[in-house]
Design an enzyme around this catalytic site. Sequence first.
Site, short mmCIF file in Angstrom:
data_model
loop_
_atom_site.label_atom_id
_atom_site.label_comp_id
_atom_site.label_asym_id
_atom_site.label_seq_id
_atom_site.Cartn_x
_atom_site.Cartn_y
_atom_site.Cartn_z
N ASP A 1 -24.38 8.54 13.78
CA ASP A 1 -25.07 9.81 13.50
C ASP A 1 -24.57 10.96 14.38
O ASP A 1 -25.37 11.63 15.05
CB ASP A 1 -26.59 9.64 13.73
CG ASP A 1 -27.18 8.47 12.97
OD1 ASP A 1 -26.71 8.19 11.85
OD2 ASP A 1 -28.11 7.83 13.50
N GLU B 1 -30.84 11.89 3.21
CA GLU B 1 -31.06 12.06 4.65
C GLU B 1 -29.84 12.74 5.27
O GLU B 1 -28.89 13.12 4.58
CB GLU B 1 -31.30 10.69 5.32
CG GLU B 1 -30.11 9.75 5.24
CD GLU B 1 -30.38 8.36 5.81
OE1 GLU B 1 -31.51 8.07 6.25
OE2 GLU B 1 -29.43 7.55 5.80
#
Length: 359
Positions: A53, A260
């Site tokens: 991420d 997301e």
Amino acid sequence: MKHRSFYFAGLLAMSAACNNSGQTKEAAADSTPVKPEKTYLSQPLVSHIYTADPSAHVFSNRLYIYNSHDTATGTKEDDLGSHFDMRDYHILSMDTVGGQVTDHGVALDIKNVPWAGRQLWAPDAAFANNTYYLYFPAKDKQGIFRIGVATSSKPEGPFTPEKEPIKGSYSIDPCIFGDDDGSFYLYFGGIWGGQLQRWNNNTYDSTAGNRQPEEPAILPRVAKMNAGMKSFDGPVKELQLVDEKGNPYKEKNNDHRFFEGPWMHKYKGKYYFSYSTGDTHNICYAIGDSPYGPFTYKGVILEPVEGWTSHHSILETGGKWYLFYHDVQLSGKTHLRNVKVTELHYNDDGSIQTIKSTK
Ligand code: FUB
């Protein structure tokens, strides 16, 4: 059941990764046809820890990456992603893309966040007011994802968390975007394990399930930050995401709709909103004229990587544009990922050339 397919898909991706990258030359000696080894476009930035991420920023002429720190905690895998059980953040930095990477050690530990219960997921950071702000999601003690903020005088931390999460915040994957006029906006949201489907009109409903295929797709969220960078200046808004004809997406358009991992950047005066489509594993982008949208879908930036999740950031540095992303090259396991970077190219019309992470 969709939550199940999340993890079954993860296992399939993992097994594909093992089969492809684990193929040995000796195996070619028998008559079994051998698939060619995958050639990766980029290599992991670090291999001594698992990282995921990546949110990349340049602060004081140095490149910093704010990423999740994946750890094999042994937490049992379930439909809600409990095995993504991250407990601290390590910030990485380097002089420039391709330079030696420094791991600055623990920047924030969940045990020092008074309101947090578990799962430190994808973070991001900003510099304002002579202070570095780290934005991070975690489940609170009631198991509801919230977004917290922590501050430091240094980009690499250590960061001191606020006692409470940001009032009015929810779900996961904060992206803090600084516009040219000095305003900051927090984009966030993630469906399924990220709980966005439980929030309607900024109200929590623990019983709300995933959308049905013909229902409107769930939209990402944005809030403008107050000057103090620790609170929203008003209610959280939905970001409209539409196709080239101006039509909003339905849940069944799951290779285009938001799942997301939102990211915002600006290119030649336009706002580029990019995100993961989750169960179809694309990183897509859409363009708008305002930080609030609406955003019109334009295409795929990154085709599916190895592993179930795909999460990215986009940054210009040294006159080039880069895509930071992750895959599971080091582990073959969907919850033990590694951060990578590759160059990103625009076409003359402002569209982005699609990247394939393996050849
Ligand atoms: O790292 C945990 C979650 O996986 C992130 O919040 C999502 O974006 C996905 O990458």
